[in-house]
Motif scaffolding. Structure first.
Motif, PDB file in Angstrom:
ATOM      1  N   LEU A 144      32.833  14.613  47.102  1.00 58.21           N
ATOM      2  CA  LEU A 144      33.748  15.616  47.656  1.00 58.21           C
ATOM      3  C   LEU A 144      35.170  15.151  47.415  1.00 58.21           C
ATOM      4  O   LEU A 144      35.550  14.053  47.821  1.00 58.21           O
ATOM      5  N   ILE A 145      35.966  15.986  46.747  1.00 59.95           N
ATOM      6  CA  ILE A 145      37.361  15.674  46.454  1.00 59.95           C
ATOM      7  C   ILE A 145      38.244  16.666  47.201  1.00 59.95           C
ATOM      8  O   ILE A 145      38.142  17.876  46.985  1.00 59.95           O
ATOM      9  N   ALA A 206      27.727  14.717  51.132  1.00 58.19           N
ATOM     10  CA  ALA A 206      28.410  14.056  50.019  1.00 58.19           C
ATOM     11  C   ALA A 206      28.131  12.560  50.085  1.00 58.19           C
ATOM     12  O   ALA A 206      28.173  11.959  51.157  1.00 58.19           O
ATOM     13  N   ASP A 207      27.853  11.979  48.937  1.00 55.63           N
ATOM     14  CA  ASP A 207      27.660  10.525  48.885  1.00 55.63           C
ATOM     15  C   ASP A 207      28.997   9.800  48.947  1.00 55.63           C
ATOM     16  O   ASP A 207      29.077   8.687  49.478  1.00 55.63           O
ATOM     17  N   ILE A 208      30.039  10.428  48.396  1.00 56.67           N
ATOM     18  CA  ILE A 208      31.393   9.873  48.439  1.00 56.67           C
ATOM     19  C   ILE A 208      32.355  10.991  48.820  1.00 56.67           C
ATOM     20  O   ILE A 208      32.285  12.088  48.264  1.00 56.67           O
ATOM     21  N   VAL A 209      33.244  10.709  49.755  1.00 57.34           N
ATOM     22  CA  VAL A 209      34.365  11.609  50.048  1.00 57.34           C
ATOM     23  C   VAL A 209      35.633  10.902  49.598  1.00 57.34           C
ATOM     24  O   VAL A 209      35.966   9.823  50.098  1.00 57.34           O
ATOM     25  N   LEU A 210      36.325  11.486  48.628  1.00 58.45           N
ATOM     26  CA  LEU A 210      37.618  10.968  48.195  1.00 58.45           C
ATOM     27  C   LEU A 210      38.677  11.708  48.997  1.00 58.45           C
ATOM     28  O   LEU A 210      38.951  12.883  48.759  1.00 58.45           O
ATOM     29  N   ASP A 211      39.268  11.004  49.954  1.00 59.24           N
ATOM     30  CA  ASP A 211      40.079  11.626  50.990  1.00 59.24           C
ATOM     31  C   ASP A 211      41.553  11.321  50.805  1.00 59.24           C
ATOM     32  O   ASP A 211      41.951  10.163  50.745  1.00 59.24           O
ATOM     33  N   ALA A 226      26.446  12.294  53.387  1.00 54.53           N
ATOM     34  CA  ALA A 226      25.007  12.063  53.349  1.00 54.53           C
ATOM     35  C   ALA A 226      24.722  10.677  53.928  1.00 54.53           C
ATOM     36  O   ALA A 226      25.627   9.847  54.068  1.00 54.53           O
ATOM     37  N   PRO A 227      23.467  10.377  54.292  1.00 53.65           N
ATOM     38  CA  PRO A 227      23.138   9.020  54.714  1.00 53.65           C
ATOM     39  C   PRO A 227      23.565   7.998  53.658  1.00 53.65           C
ATOM     40  O   PRO A 227      23.433   8.235  52.465  1.00 53.65           O
ATOM     41  N   PHE A 228      24.090   6.879  54.128  1.00 53.57           N
ATOM     42  CA  PHE A 228      24.599   5.802  53.280  1.00 53.57           C
ATOM     43  C   PHE A 228      25.842   6.231  52.479  1.00 53.57           C
ATOM     44  O   PHE A 228      26.187   5.605  51.483  1.00 53.57           O
ATOM     45  N   GLY A 229      26.513   7.292  52.930  1.00 52.96           N
ATOM     46  CA  GLY A 229      27.691   7.780  52.234  1.00 52.96           C
ATOM     47  C   GLY A 229      28.909   6.899  52.471  1.00 52.96           C
ATOM     48  O   GLY A 229      28.945   6.044  53.370  1.00 52.96           O
ATOM     49  N   ARG A 230      29.940   7.134  51.617  1.00 52.97           N
ATOM     50  CA  ARG A 230      31.156   6.330  51.665  1.00 52.97           C
ATOM     51  C   ARG A 230      32.374   7.240  51.709  1.00 52.97           C
ATOM     52  O   ARG A 230      32.513   8.125  50.856  1.00 52.97           O
TER      53      ARG A 230
END
Length: 324
Positions: A144-145, A206-211, A226-230
């Motif tokens: 997610l961007i 989302a596995d990664i959220v670029l915030d 999502a589980p184990f997401g960053r």
């Protein structure tokens, strides 16, 4: 040389092109005759007095450039006078000359002109360092961007897709979401009328959220994972403080990272640039990633460039032609 500085924090009208002494490359540095500089959000924050420069950095604006090698400091190998290059900088890019550690300099990707090349190093290095290195992206994951149509968004959509991932983005208008969809975004979310956390939660997270927002988005970013997401936070457009529910964090086995690129030591920037060259340059050269340039302004018209940037209407990178 010509260079852009400001006398006091404020709007675009505070920026001035001045005549300054030419920089001299030190040991391990290269001197670049600057063709163009990329404009980034950190430049606008610096102009407003809301960005602390790294220790020792010049107060000249600009974090990325393209140009030609004009001089070599002691102990520099691998470059020749006249080579066309791009560089990642702590500062100093809005100028006709800049000295930069050689490890932060890469050859221009083949088939790319010098003007558009100026918009590559900052976004490419930011995405590689945060999505690939810190975020540990793996093929098949969803990223997610936030901010679909800025430099990070337009480049990031293409990079994640080229690496075999799925991309969700947020933006404020249907026009920006359409532009993101055209670049390859799989899920587009209008944050003015939709809750991005609910949308992501409904498709598995989302596995990664670029915030780039921070503060008010922290809880929703966590819900969107999502589980184990960053969550990897690289900006604070919404504020520096937020509330974190550790029970939710622990239940999802998730992690939150906060990073900056600009103030890293040269050896870390060299590692990131080497990884960027190996991973991204082939994708640019084969056309898997195209450079999205909105507008090129003359360096002498830097105030107009910043005013347009502040409007938020651009799609992709804005460039300053440092020859004008």
């Amino acid at each position: 040389m010509r260079a852009v500085r400001f006398r006091f924090p404020g709007g675009p009208e505070t920026l001035r092109v001045e005549e300054l002494d030419d920089p001299v490359p030190g040991a391990g540095d290269v001197l670049i005759d600057v063709a163009a500089a990329g404009l980034n959000r950190a430049d606008a924050l610096q102009r407003r007095g809301r960005y602390n420069l790294p220790p020792g950095a010049s107060d000249i604006f600009g974090m990325e450039v393209s140009g030609r090698i004009a001089g070599l400091g002691p102990d520099v190998t691998g470059f020749r006078i006249g080579d066309e290059v791009v560089a990642l900088l702590a500062s100093g890019g809005y100028a006709s000359l800049v000295a930069v550690p050689a490890g932060q300099v890469l050859p221009v990707p083949s088939g790319i002109g010098l003007l558009e090349a100026a918009g590559i190093p900052e976004v490419a290095a930011t995405l590689v360092s945060n999505v690939v290195m810190t975020g540990s992206f793996r093929e098949g994951e969803t990223v997610l961007i936030h901010g679909a149509t800025g430099g990070i968004g337009t480049f990031g959509i293409q990079l994640v897709k080229a690496l075999g991932g799925r991309v969700a983005v947020t933006a404020s208008t249907s026009e920006k979401l359409a532009a993101a969809r055209a670049l390859g975004a799989d899920v587009v979310i209008n944050y003015t009328s939709e809750n991005f956390a609910e949308v992501l939660d409904g498709i598995g997270g989302a596995d990664i959220v670029l915030d780039t927002v921070a503060g008010p988005y922290l809880d929703r970013n966590l819900r969107a994972l999502a589980p184990f997401g960053r969550i990897v936070t690289i900006g604070m457009q919404g504020g520096a403080e937020g509330t974190l529910d550790f029970a939710k964090l622990m239940k999802k086995k998730a992690s939150v990272h906060g990073t900056l690129l600009r103030d890293r030591p040269p050896w870390q920037k060299a590692e990131i640039m080497n990884r960027t060259r190996d991973l991204v340059w082939p994708l640019i050269e084969t056309g898997a990633i195209t450079i999205t340039t909105d507008t090129v302004f003359a360096l002498s018209d830097v105030a107009s460039a910043h005013a347009y940037f502040d409007s938020g209407n651009h799609v992709g990178k804005m460039i300053l032609d440092c020859s004008r």
